[in-house]
Design a protein around this motif. Structure first.
Motif, PDB file in Angstrom:
ATOM      1  N   GLU A  41       0.950  -1.244  -0.096  1.00  0.00           N
ATOM      2  CA  GLU A  41       0.316  -0.276   0.335  1.00  0.00           C
ATOM      3  C   GLU A  41       1.005   1.387  -0.225  1.00  0.00           C
ATOM      4  O   GLU A  41       0.334   2.288  -0.007  1.00  0.00           O
ATOM      5  N   CYS A  42       2.512   1.222   0.378  1.00  0.00           N
ATOM      6  CA  CYS A  42       2.901   2.191   1.087  1.00  0.00           C
ATOM      7  C   CYS A  42       3.068   3.080  -1.051  1.00  0.00           C
ATOM      8  O   CYS A  42       3.053   1.941  -2.051  1.00  0.00           O
ATOM      9  N   MET A  43       3.525   4.405  -0.862  1.00  0.00           N
ATOM     10  CA  MET A  43       2.764   5.028  -2.592  1.00  0.00           C
ATOM     11  C   MET A  43       4.271   5.684  -2.510  1.00  0.00           C
ATOM     12  O   MET A  43       4.756   5.943  -3.675  1.00  0.00           O
ATOM     13  N   LEU A  44       5.845   5.553  -1.434  1.00  0.00           N
ATOM     14  CA  LEU A  44       7.039   5.657  -2.012  1.00  0.00           C
ATOM     15  C   LEU A  44       7.089   7.194  -1.971  1.00  0.00           C
ATOM     16  O   LEU A  44       8.243   7.494  -3.162  1.00  0.00           O
ATOM     17  N   CYS A  45       6.521   7.602  -2.014  1.00  0.00           N
ATOM     18  CA  CYS A  45       6.188   9.082  -2.176  1.00  0.00           C
ATOM     19  C   CYS A  45       7.356   9.942  -1.014  1.00  0.00           C
ATOM     20  O   CYS A  45       7.765  10.983  -1.911  1.00  0.00           O
TER      21      CYS A  45
END
Length: 105
Positions: free
Chosen positions: A77-81
């Motif tokens: 679920e991590c967007m790596l923003c």
């Protein structure tokens, strides 16, 4: 003695049963993961956490507890923003930690 409560069996941690191999690989790949103190700054600023139940702090705890499968599912679920890295008071390279976890787990 009866204190009026019991430990929930699924949440009990048996340190001797945890396989540290995956955790040690993550630490070897990204040593700054050991600097994490679990303050929750990363979770407070997380973009994905606003829309999903994702919490990098929780994932870190799951890996330390040896609950690798649950951590692997949560990491998707991590967007790596990168917002988490900007607010980390200890300088943990959180994006690199997430990448290491995704590859190793």
């Amino acid at each position: 003695m009866d204190f009026g409560f019991t430990i929930n069996a699924p949440r009990a941690i048996y340190i001797d049963k945890i396989d540290p191999v995956l955790r040690d690989k993550i630490i070897a790949r990204e040593p700054t993961t050991q600097l994490c103190i679990g303050c929750g700054s990363c979770t407070a600023t997380c973009t994905a956490g606003q829309f999903t139940p994702f919490s990098l702090r929780k994932v870190q705890h799951l890996v330390r507890r040896g609950e690798y499968e649950t951590a692997k599912k949560a990491l998707k679920e991590c967007m790596l923003c990168g917002k988490c890295r900007m607010v980390c008071p200890r300088g943990v390279h959180t994006r690199a930690v997430v990448h290491a976890m995704l590859e190793i787990l």
